[in-house]
Design a protein around this motif. Structure first.
Motif, PDB file in Angstrom:
ATOM      1  N   LYS A 174       0.264 -54.096   7.155  1.00 40.12           N
ATOM      2  CA  LYS A 174       0.528 -52.959   6.283  1.00 40.12           C
ATOM      3  C   LYS A 174       1.965 -52.498   6.436  1.00 40.12           C
ATOM      4  CE  LYS A 174      -1.311 -48.440   4.950  1.00 40.12           C
ATOM      5  NZ  LYS A 174      -2.325 -47.384   5.270  1.00 40.12           N
ATOM      6  N   GLU A 175       2.577 -52.199   5.309  1.00 38.42           N
ATOM      7  CA  GLU A 175       3.964 -51.728   5.329  1.00 38.42           C
ATOM      8  C   GLU A 175       4.032 -50.352   5.991  1.00 38.42           C
ATOM      9  OE1 GLU A 175       7.618 -50.698   2.229  1.00 38.42           O
ATOM     10  OE2 GLU A 175       5.685 -51.438   1.501  1.00 38.42           O
ATOM     11  N   GLU A 176       4.922 -50.213   6.941  1.00 39.97           N
ATOM     12  CA  GLU A 176       5.065 -48.958   7.659  1.00 39.97           C
ATOM     13  C   GLU A 176       5.893 -47.981   6.841  1.00 39.97           C
ATOM     14  OE1 GLU A 176       6.668 -49.598  11.490  1.00 39.97           O
ATOM     15  OE2 GLU A 176       4.996 -50.839  12.200  1.00 39.97           O
ATOM     16  N   GLU A 177       5.377 -46.763   6.706  1.00 37.16           N
ATOM     17  CA  GLU A 177       6.085 -45.725   5.990  1.00 37.16           C
ATOM     18  C   GLU A 177       6.803 -44.822   6.983  1.00 37.16           C
ATOM     19  OE1 GLU A 177       3.488 -43.607   3.453  1.00 37.16           O
ATOM     20  OE2 GLU A 177       3.075 -45.324   2.139  1.00 37.16           O
ATOM     21  N   PRO A 178       7.951 -44.288   6.622  1.00 35.28           N
ATOM     22  CA  PRO A 178       8.686 -43.408   7.536  1.00 35.28           C
ATOM     23  C   PRO A 178       7.857 -42.194   7.921  1.00 35.28           C
ATOM     24  CG  PRO A 178      10.038 -44.058   5.655  1.00 35.28           C
ATOM     25  CD  PRO A 178       8.652 -44.507   5.354  1.00 35.28           C
ATOM     26  N   GLU A 179       7.879 -41.866   9.208  1.00 38.39           N
ATOM     27  CA  GLU A 179       7.130 -40.723   9.697  1.00 38.39           C
ATOM     28  C   GLU A 179       8.000 -39.478   9.681  1.00 38.39           C
ATOM     29  OE1 GLU A 179       5.638 -41.698  13.507  1.00 38.39           O
ATOM     30  OE2 GLU A 179       4.302 -43.289  12.803  1.00 38.39           O
ATOM     31  N   GLY A 180       7.341 -38.319   9.668  1.00 35.13           N
ATOM     32  CA  GLY A 180       8.073 -37.063   9.694  1.00 35.13           C
ATOM     33  C   GLY A 180       8.582 -36.681   8.320  1.00 35.13           C
ATOM     34  N   ALA A 181       9.641 -35.869   8.328  1.00 36.23           N
ATOM     35  CA  ALA A 181      10.221 -35.387   7.078  1.00 36.23           C
ATOM     36  C   ALA A 181      10.863 -36.534   6.301  1.00 36.23           C
ATOM     37  CB  ALA A 181      11.260 -34.304   7.372  1.00 36.23           C
ATOM     38  N   LEU A 182      10.837 -36.394   4.973  1.00 35.28           N
ATOM     39  CA  LEU A 182      11.446 -37.418   4.127  1.00 35.28           C
ATOM     40  C   LEU A 182      12.946 -37.454   4.333  1.00 35.28           C
ATOM     41  CD1 LEU A 182       9.543 -36.918   0.749  1.00 35.28           C
ATOM     42  CD2 LEU A 182       9.285 -38.811   2.366  1.00 35.28           C
ATOM     43  N   LYS A 200       8.313 -46.182  -1.257  1.00 32.01           N
ATOM     44  CA  LYS A 200       8.324 -46.747  -2.605  1.00 32.01           C
ATOM     45  C   LYS A 200       7.906 -45.729  -3.659  1.00 32.01           C
ATOM     46  CE  LYS A 200       6.544 -50.731  -5.164  1.00 32.01           C
ATOM     47  NZ  LYS A 200       5.675 -51.938  -5.080  1.00 32.01           N
ATOM     48  N   LYS A 201       6.872 -44.937  -3.391  1.00 30.63           N
ATOM     49  CA  LYS A 201       6.385 -43.983  -4.384  1.00 30.63           C
ATOM     50  C   LYS A 201       7.421 -42.894  -4.659  1.00 30.63           C
ATOM     51  CE  LYS A 201       1.458 -44.590  -3.393  1.00 30.63           C
ATOM     52  NZ  LYS A 201       0.209 -43.911  -2.952  1.00 30.63           N
ATOM     53  N   GLU A 202       8.065 -42.403  -3.612  1.00 32.97           N
ATOM     54  CA  GLU A 202       9.077 -41.365  -3.797  1.00 32.97           C
ATOM     55  C   GLU A 202      10.281 -41.903  -4.575  1.00 32.97           C
ATOM     56  OE1 GLU A 202       7.255 -41.756  -1.257  1.00 32.97           O
ATOM     57  OE2 GLU A 202       6.386 -39.794  -0.813  1.00 32.97           O
TER      58      GLU A 202
END
Length: 364
Positions: A161-169, A176-178
């Motif tokens: 699974k692709e790791e998404e950044p944790e914490g604040a954007l 990808k969605k943002e």
């Protein structure tokens, strides 16, 4: 003789054209039921498409940016006396750069936390959450996206699974969605500039009338703050630097003033020449410190005046209002378009398609 023959050939060609045209019209007349069925199918499909596309509402605004003009001679002379130059130079970011500014990633990223509320009052959330989780789609969008979603799911099982950044954007590392939200607003925010007058028309389409009006107002406020901050940044930095220098010169003046007063009080009745010379020296130092302090204080006020003169960057001629009617889709246009398209397809099939299909079968 030749003229008579040419006239005869022309008459025969015209007659043949009339015959061909009449034969085509006769064929279409005999196929009128088929053509009506094609138009009816187009009408049904047009209505299905028209009712399937989510409604969109458009908010607009018209702004008039200030032009860069040089100040009057009186103000310039006063500024020169203060030791400052208040003439406005051409900015690196001016009215012609408005489209690039509002379409930039930092500008749109600054709108993500904007509080929005739908017109029915049932939803209150941030703009980013509204765009990610509360957008309607046409039914065929789910059909088209289903194979790709399944493919991505299969790839994620194999590669992890692709790791998404944790914490604040983070603006420089968005998921990808943002990034898709950034791209949507970059395309949806329309900015049109009149090169002659500088009048700027801005518009935005979204699925809720109150949300689109809220976002459009935020865009104007954000743009005004962005441009004001840019145009006043140098003056504000100058004012901050001059404020520090002014406090230092003020302290120097107070120190020399105290030294002079203390020395004058201590040697009030002394008439020695050396004492008089020292008193004059301290007095001159005090006056010099005061002159320096006075000049810096004058420059500080001039810098603060220049900072205020850069605001506002533009005036709002036509403010944003909540739209009452949807801007898209137009069901009437879709209906007429699909009827026309299917009607033309039926005519083409009747005149050319049937014969071509028969020739293809006969050749096989």
């Amino acid at each position: 003789m030749t003229d008579t023959q040419n006239n005869t050939n022309s008459t025969n060609s015209a007659a043949e054209s009339d015959i061909d045209l009449m034969s085509l019209l006769v064929r279409l007349w005999h196929a009128r039921l088929f053509l009506l069925k094609c138009c009816a199918a187009g009408a049904v499909l047009g209505l299905i498409v028209g009712f399937s596309i989510p409604k969109r509402y458009r908010a607009t605004a018209v702004i008039a940016p200030e032009t860069e003009q040089k100040m009057g001679s009186g103000v310039s002379s006063l500024a020169s006396m203060m030791g400052m130059n208040l003439d406005n130079n051409v900015d690196a970011i001016n009215v012609n750069m408005f489209p690039e500014v509002v379409h930039s990633t930092p500008f749109i990223f600054g709108l993500f936390d904007l509080p929005v509320e739908t017109a029915d009052g049932e939803l209150r959330t941030t703009l980013l959450d509204y765009m990610l989780n509360h957008q309607k789609k046409a039914w065929w969008s789910y059909v088209i996206e289903a194979p790709f979603a399944a493919l991505e799911w299969g790839i994620s099982l194999v590669s992890g699974k692709e790791e998404e950044p944790e914490g604040a954007l983070q603006m420089h590392n968005l998921p990808k969605k943002e990034r898709a939200v950034i791209k949507y607003f970059s395309n949806a925010l329309a900015v049109s500039i009149d090169k002659k007058t500088g009048k700027t028309d801005m518009s935005l389409e979204m699925q809720d009338p109150l949300v689109v009006a809220t976002v459009m107002n935020a865009v104007l406020d954000h743009l005004k703050a962005y441009m004001s901050d840019y145009r006043t940044s140098k003056s504000r930095q100058d004012a901050e630097n001059l404020s520090v220098i002014c406090e230092e010169r003020k302290a120097d003046y107070y120190r020399t003033q105290q030294q002079y007063a203390a020395y004058a009080d201590a040697n009030k009745s002394v008439v020695l020449q050396s004492v008089q010379a020292e008193r004059e020296r301290l007095q001159q130092e005090m006056q010099l410190a005061y002159q320096v302090y006075s000049q810096v204080a004058t420059q500080l006020e001039a810098a603060r005046i220049k900072e205020q003169q850069a605001k506002p960057v533009f005036a709002i001629i036509d403010p944003v209002t909540v739209p009452l009617r949807k801007s898209a889709p137009s069901k009437a246009k879709l209906l007429v378009g699909f009827v026309f398209l299917f009607g033309c397809a039926g005519v083409a099939w009747e005149l050319f398609g049937r014969d071509a299909l028969k020739r293809l079968h006969s050749s096989l």
